[in-house]
Write an enzyme that holds these catalytic residues in place. Structure first.
Site, PDB file in Angstrom:
ATOM      1  N   LYS A   1      -8.534  -4.286  -3.236  1.00  0.00           N
ATOM      2  CA  LYS A   1      -8.015  -4.197  -4.339  1.00  0.00           C
ATOM      3  C   LYS A   1      -9.208  -3.224  -4.982  1.00  0.00           C
ATOM      4  O   LYS A   1     -10.086  -3.122  -4.303  1.00  0.00           O
ATOM      5  CB  LYS A   1      -8.418  -5.228  -4.791  1.00  0.00           C
ATOM      6  CG  LYS A   1      -8.344  -5.631  -6.507  1.00  0.00           C
ATOM      7  CD  LYS A   1      -7.172  -4.894  -7.681  1.00  0.00           C
ATOM      8  CE  LYS A   1      -5.701  -5.684  -7.245  1.00  0.00           C
ATOM      9  NZ  LYS A   1      -4.934  -5.319  -7.437  1.00  0.00           N
TER      10      LYS A   1
ATOM     11  N   ASP B   1      -4.129  -4.741   2.157  1.00  0.00           N
ATOM     12  CA  ASP B   1      -3.303  -4.493   1.051  1.00  0.00           C
ATOM     13  C   ASP B   1      -2.316  -3.830   2.695  1.00  0.00           C
ATOM     14  O   ASP B   1      -1.226  -3.918   2.674  1.00  0.00           O
ATOM     15  CB  ASP B   1      -2.794  -3.841  -0.024  1.00  0.00           C
ATOM     16  CG  ASP B   1      -3.159  -5.104  -0.874  1.00  0.00           C
ATOM     17  OD1 ASP B   1      -2.143  -5.731  -1.460  1.00  0.00           O
ATOM     18  OD2 ASP B   1      -4.082  -5.750  -1.365  1.00  0.00           O
TER      19      ASP B   1
ATOM     20  N   ARG C   1       1.513 -12.108  -5.913  1.00  0.00           N
ATOM     21  CA  ARG C   1       0.740 -10.694  -5.988  1.00  0.00           C
ATOM     22  C   ARG C   1       0.143 -11.081  -4.605  1.00  0.00           C
ATOM     23  O   ARG C   1       0.570 -12.495  -4.270  1.00  0.00           O
ATOM     24  CB  ARG C   1      -0.156 -10.608  -6.352  1.00  0.00           C
ATOM     25  CG  ARG C   1      -0.338 -11.757  -7.653  1.00  0.00           C
ATOM     26  CD  ARG C   1      -2.006 -11.214  -7.561  1.00  0.00           C
ATOM     27  NE  ARG C   1      -3.185 -10.618  -6.773  1.00  0.00           N
ATOM     28  CZ  ARG C   1      -3.086 -12.325  -5.859  1.00  0.00           C
ATOM     29  NH1 ARG C   1      -2.791 -13.653  -5.849  1.00  0.00           N
ATOM     30  NH2 ARG C   1      -4.138 -11.880  -4.558  1.00  0.00           N
ATOM     31  N   GLY C   2      -0.333 -10.515  -3.882  1.00  0.00           N
ATOM     32  CA  GLY C   2      -1.240 -10.692  -2.732  1.00  0.00           C
ATOM     33  C   GLY C   2      -0.412  -9.951  -1.556  1.00  0.00           C
ATOM     34  O   GLY C   2       1.061 -10.646  -1.420  1.00  0.00           O
TER      35      GLY C   2
ATOM     36  N   ARG D   1       5.753  -1.849  -5.121  1.00  0.00           N
ATOM     37  CA  ARG D   1       4.742  -1.865  -5.232  1.00  0.00           C
ATOM     38  C   ARG D   1       4.059  -1.591  -4.035  1.00  0.00           C
ATOM     39  O   ARG D   1       4.040  -2.252  -2.989  1.00  0.00           O
ATOM     40  CB  ARG D   1       3.962  -3.336  -5.108  1.00  0.00           C
ATOM     41  CG  ARG D   1       3.971  -3.631  -6.120  1.00  0.00           C
ATOM     42  CD  ARG D   1       2.822  -5.053  -6.633  1.00  0.00           C
ATOM     43  NE  ARG D   1       1.241  -4.192  -6.923  1.00  0.00           N
ATOM     44  CZ  ARG D   1       0.242  -5.424  -6.837  1.00  0.00           C
ATOM     45  NH1 ARG D   1       0.305  -6.791  -6.507  1.00  0.00           N
ATOM     46  NH2 ARG D   1      -0.919  -4.732  -6.814  1.00  0.00           N
TER      47      ARG D   1
END
Length: 347
Positions: A241, A230, A49-50, A86
Site C-alpha cells: 500500500k 501485494d 481487498r487484501g 487489480r
C-alpha cells in the site's frame, strides 16, 4: 497458538459470501456474489481487498464462471478477466490460475464442483499458513510497541492475518504492548479496518495520520515496523500500500527494524525487481474527498497510486509461513519459494 480468525468469506455453492469492507466499521453487511460481474465489481470497488484474500476471490471467480459454462475457453477467459482487475496484487491472478489448472484436470461436467472444492481447500491452507507465519514472526519481533500500515488482518487474508497476525501473536506472547496504526490515506484502511480488528482482538491501538509516521519513528517509541505485501520481486523489492516506502525510509534512518509479512505465494519469481511490478492507479476522486464528502475543488488533478515499491535493501526480514528470509534476498528467497512449490503451498 490459540489465535482465532474472524469470518469474512464463505464458499456456499453457487454463492460466494463476503463481508463488504467498504462499509466498515459503520456497518457489517455481507454480499452474496453470484456472478463474475458482481465479483469484479466487488474487487474493483474494494468491497473485498487484501492480497491473500484476493487470491481466494480469484479462485472463486473460476468457480462462479463454471456454474454458467464449464468449457475450457470460458474458464480461461474468466481467470484472465478476474486476474486483471487489480494488477499489482499477484495472488488475485495466481489464485484464479491455480483453480483453473485444478478444474481443467477433471471432466467438464465435474468442473464446477471441483472449483468450489478447490476454493474450500484453498481457504483452509490460507488459515494454516497464516498461523505458521505468525509463529515465525513472533520469534523475530523485538519487544516494544509496533507500527503498521494499511490492513493485514483477517479482512485481508481470511485467516488470522499476515502482519496483523504477527502482531496478534506477539501481543498474546507479551512481546508488544500497543500497536500504532496509520490512517492509510486516501481510503483509510488503517483507520477503518485495522483499528476495528485490533479492538476486537483486545489490543491497545493508537491511530495516527500518515504524515505523522516519520515523527513517531524519530520519537523512539516504536521498536519495529511491520507491513504486508501485494507482490514481492525475486530480489526482495516489495510492492505494498502506498506510504510503505516512506515508513521504510524513516525506519532505516533511525535504525528501527522494518519487516514484511506475506505468504510465499506473494513472491513473484518471474519479476526480477520492483521496477517490473505494475502499479495500479486509482480515481482522482478518492483523493479529493471521502464517504460522499468533498473537500478539494472539482476538476483538480490528482496523482493517486494505490501502491509503492520498497527496495529489498530497506527490509530487515520477510516473514513467511515457511520461515523468515533475511537479506541478501535473491537466492534465499528463491530457495524458500521453491520449497513452497514442492510442499504444495501454492495449491
Amino acid at each position: 497458538m490459540s489465535l482465532a480468525a474472524l469470518e469474512v468469506l464463505r464458499f456456499e455453492r453457487p454463492v460466494l459470501h463476503v463481508l463488504d469492507q467498504a462499509l466498515l466499521p459503520g456497518e457489517e453487511r455481507w454480499l452474496a456474489i453470484r456472478s463474475l460481474d458482481e465479483l469484479t465489481e466487488a474487487i474493483g470497488s474494494l468491497r473485498v481487498r487484501g492480497a491473500p484474500l484476493l487470491g481466494l476471490c480469484g479462485a472463486a471467480g473460476v468457480a462462479l464462471a463454471a456454474e454458467v459454462d464449464a468449457g475450457e475457453a470460458n474458464l480461461r477467459l474468466a481467470a484472465k478477466r478476474v486476474g486483471a482487475v487489480r494488477p499489482t496484487a499477484v495472488e488475485l491472478a495466481s489464485g484464479a490460475t491455480a483453480c483453473l489448472r485444478a478444474v481443467l484436470a477433471v471432466p467438464e461436467m465435474a468442473r464446477a464442483a471441483a472449483a468450489w472444492d478447490f476454493c474450500a481447500g484453498y481457504l483452509e491452507r490460507r488459515r494454516a499458513e497464516d498461523l505458521a507465519l505468525a509463529t515465525h514472526g513472533v520469534a523475530v519481533m523485538p519487544r516494544g510497541d509496533v507500527l503498521t500500515h494499511c490492513n493485514t488482518g483477517t479482512l485481508a487474508t481470511g485467516g488470522v492475518g499476515t502482519a496483523l497476525g504477527v502482531i496478534r501473536a506477539a501481543f498474546e506472547a507479551g512481546r508488544i504492548e500497543r500497536c500504532y496504526v496509520t490512517e492509510t490515506r486516501p481510503l483509510l484502511q488503517g483507520a477503518r479496518l485495522t483499528t476495528w480488528e485490533l479492538l476486537r482482538s483486545g489490543i491497545p491501538a493508537v491511530l495516527l495520520p500518515d504524515a505523522a509516521a516519520a515523527a513517531l519513528l524519530f520519537s523512539g517509541v516504536v521498536a519495529a515496523v511491520i507491513t504486508g505485501a501485494d507482490r514481492i520481486a525475486s530480489n526482495g523489492d516489495t510492492a505494498n500500500k502506498v506510504g510503505t516506502l516512506g515508513l521504510a525510509l524513516a525506519a532505516a534512518r533511525v535504525g528501527v527494524p522494518f519487516f514484511v509479512a506475506a505468504p510465499t505465494s506473494t513472491v513473484d519469481p518471474g519479476c526480477a525487481s520492483g521496477g517490473e511490478i505494475p502499479i495500479e492507479f486509482r480515481a482522482p476522486e478518492e483523493v479529493g474527498g471521502f464517504g460522499g464528502q468533498r473537500w478539494a475543488p472539482g476538476g483538480i488533478a490528482a496523482w493517486n497510486p494505490a501502491f509503492d515499491v520498497t527496495p529489498g535493501e530497506l527490509i530487515t526480514g520477510i516473514i513467511t509461513e515457511l520461515g523468515v528470509v533475511e537479506p541478501p534476498y535473491g537466492e534465499r528467497l528463491a530457495a524458500l519459494t521453491e520449497r513452497g512449490r514442492w510442499e504444495g503451498v501454492h495449491g
